[in-house]
Design an enzyme around this catalytic site. Structure first.
Site, PDB file in Angstrom:
ATOM      1  N   ASP A 127       3.736   7.833 -17.824  1.00 25.29           N
ATOM      2  CA  ASP A 127       2.411   8.392 -18.062  1.00 25.29           C
ATOM      3  C   ASP A 127       2.421   9.915 -18.095  1.00 25.29           C
ATOM      4  O   ASP A 127       3.411  10.554 -17.725  1.00 25.29           O
ATOM      5  CB  ASP A 127       1.417   7.877 -17.003  1.00 25.29           C
ATOM      6  CG  ASP A 127       2.005   7.825 -15.597  1.00 25.29           C
ATOM      7  OD1 ASP A 127       2.991   8.526 -15.335  1.00 25.29           O
ATOM      8  OD2 ASP A 127       1.474   7.084 -14.772  1.00 25.29           O
ATOM      9  N   ASN A 146      -5.104   2.624  -4.832  1.00 27.68           N
ATOM     10  CA  ASN A 146      -6.038   1.626  -5.363  1.00 27.68           C
ATOM     11  C   ASN A 146      -5.318   0.486  -6.080  1.00 27.68           C
ATOM     12  O   ASN A 146      -5.947  -0.342  -6.728  1.00 27.68           O
ATOM     13  CB  ASN A 146      -7.042   2.296  -6.310  1.00 27.68           C
ATOM     14  CG  ASN A 146      -6.369   2.869  -7.554  1.00 27.68           C
ATOM     15  OD1 ASN A 146      -5.148   2.810  -7.696  1.00 27.68           O
ATOM     16  ND2 ASN A 146      -7.166   3.419  -8.458  1.00 27.68           N
ATOM     17  N   HIS A 158      -3.029   0.858  -8.558  1.00 30.48           N
ATOM     18  CA  HIS A 158      -2.611   1.097  -9.942  1.00 30.48           C
ATOM     19  C   HIS A 158      -1.092   1.178 -10.046  1.00 30.48           C
ATOM     20  O   HIS A 158      -0.406   1.548  -9.099  1.00 30.48           O
ATOM     21  CB  HIS A 158      -3.308   2.327 -10.555  1.00 30.48           C
ATOM     22  CG  HIS A 158      -2.867   3.666 -10.044  1.00 30.48           C
ATOM     23  ND1 HIS A 158      -3.721   4.755  -9.997  1.00 30.48           N
ATOM     24  CD2 HIS A 158      -1.677   4.136  -9.576  1.00 30.48           C
ATOM     25  CE1 HIS A 158      -3.054   5.798  -9.534  1.00 30.48           C
ATOM     26  NE2 HIS A 158      -1.828   5.457  -9.274  1.00 30.48           N
ATOM     27  N   GLU A 174      -5.558   1.493 -14.071  1.00 31.87           N
ATOM     28  CA  GLU A 174      -6.476   1.481 -12.938  1.00 31.87           C
ATOM     29  C   GLU A 174      -7.096   0.083 -12.778  1.00 31.87           C
ATOM     30  O   GLU A 174      -7.217  -0.653 -13.754  1.00 31.87           O
ATOM     31  CB  GLU A 174      -7.602   2.503 -13.163  1.00 31.87           C
ATOM     32  CG  GLU A 174      -7.114   3.949 -13.368  1.00 31.87           C
ATOM     33  CD  GLU A 174      -6.691   4.650 -12.077  1.00 31.87           C
ATOM     34  OE1 GLU A 174      -6.233   3.983 -11.134  1.00 31.87           O
ATOM     35  OE2 GLU A 174      -6.803   5.896 -12.028  1.00 31.87           O
TER      36      GLU A 174
HETATM   37  C1  F6R Z   1       3.284   8.251 -11.676  1.00 33.34           C
HETATM   38  C2  F6R Z   1       2.513   7.001 -11.707  1.00 33.34           C
HETATM   39  C3  F6R Z   1       1.614   6.605 -10.587  1.00 33.34           C
HETATM   40  C4  F6R Z   1       2.218   6.865  -9.205  1.00 33.34           C
HETATM   41  C5  F6R Z   1       1.240   6.456  -8.110  1.00 33.34           C
HETATM   42  C6  F6R Z   1       1.790   6.763  -6.731  1.00 33.34           C
HETATM   43  O1  F6R Z   1       4.039   8.421 -12.845  1.00 33.34           O
HETATM   44  O2  F6R Z   1       2.596   6.299 -12.673  1.00 33.34           O
HETATM   45  O3  F6R Z   1       1.290   5.244 -10.704  1.00 33.34           O
HETATM   46  O4  F6R Z   1       3.408   6.134  -9.086  1.00 33.34           O
HETATM   47  O5  F6R Z   1       0.034   7.126  -8.280  1.00 33.34           O
HETATM   48  O6  F6R Z   1       1.922   8.155  -6.615  1.00 33.34           O
HETATM   49  P1  F6R Z   1       2.707   8.813  -5.388  1.00 33.34           P
HETATM   50  O7  F6R Z   1       4.124   8.368  -5.526  1.00 33.34           O
HETATM   51  O8  F6R Z   1       2.574  10.297  -5.588  1.00 33.34           O
HETATM   52  O9  F6R Z   1       2.060   8.276  -4.166  1.00 33.34           O
END
Ligand code: F6R
Length: 242
Positions: free
Chosen positions: A68, A137, A139, A144
């Site tokens: 992403d 959440n 995701h 989401e």
């Molecule tokens: C990042 C991504 C997100 C993160 C998630 C957890 O490329 O796709 O899904 O993996 O938000 O983020 P952290 O690791 O910062 O807690």
């Protein structure tokens, strides 16, 4: 059921995560890697850089596809995911920059950029390993929770909770982009193997829900229960309820 590995400490977490990626590259130097950003994989990338410097692993023939990117941030913005990847991994190992792919969040036409990324992934074929983190959440990527999920790369409006969680990296919440381009659930689940990295006490509840609760679009990570080859690497805190 996914294979759950509980690391004793941060060092072991990073060793195990990097070891899984390094073994793949050793057996298949042309591996197609699906990569994530964020705090979950950052130490694993750091360990991979050490393994590269020790001569134990090479990315020379590998290809990477990131999950992403924020919409509207130029690639060289300090918080863009392209910049994160360049600084934490790509610039520190021998990967060919032309073989690294991150959705083009700075495109004047993000929908078109998303469609092009879907095509790119389809041309590439099945990813050998997809690295994931999970949001508070539920995701994965920036898919989401909601009544429906998208299969392929698309533009998404970020949840307020996601923007708040990521505000720690920006000078204020107003600076956090409202949209992102993300790989969809079908593309993620198409990978041959998935490595989900989960760290910290605040993730204990969501990872338990994702792995032991119902498979539902309201917890996108729960869809991982439908994949036959998932490794979940947790630290002691995140694995408390597993
Ligand atoms: C990042 C991504 C997100 C993160 C998630 C957890 O490329 O796709 O899904 O993996 O938000 O983020 P952290 O690791 O910062 O807690």
């Amino acid at each position: 059921m996914p294979n759950i590995i509980k690391a004793q400490n941060e060092e072991q977490f990073n060793d195990i995560g990097a070891g899984i990626i390094a073994s793949l590259l050793q057996s298949n130097p042309k591996a197609l890697l699906g990569l994530a950003t964020g705090s979950s994989p950052v130490g694993v990338y750091g360990r991979l850089v050490e393994l590269y410097k020790e001569g134990s692993v090479s990315f020379a023939e590998a290809q990477s596809y990131n999950l992403d990117e924020y919409v509207g941030l130029p690639a060289d913005h300090p918080e863009s995911y392209r910049r994160f990847m360049d600084e934490k991994l790509f610039n520190l190992v021998d990967i060919n920059p032309e073989n690294t792919h991150v959705p083009m969040g700075s495109s004047p036409d993000p929908e078109q950029a998303a469609a092009e990324y879907t095509q790119l992934l389809q041309q590439a074929g099945r990813l050998d390993l997809q690295i994931l983190g999970v949001g508070l959440n539920g995701h994965i990527g920036f898919n989401e929770p909601g009544d429906e999920l998208h299969g392929f790369t698309h533009v998404v409006t970020l949840d307020e909770s996601t923007r708040q969680a990521n505000a720690r990296f920006f000078s204020s919440i107003d600076e956090v982009p409202t949209q992102a381009i993300t790989m969809g659930i079908a593309s993620i689940l198409h990978a041959k193997q998935i490595l989900l990295l989960v760290r910290g006490a605040e993730k204990a509840e969501v990872i338990a829900r994702a792995l032991k609760g119902p498979v539902t679009t309201h917890c996108p990570a729960s869809l991982l229960q439908t994949h036959p080859n998932v490794i979940v690497l947790v630290d002691q805190e995140a694995g408390r309820l597993l």
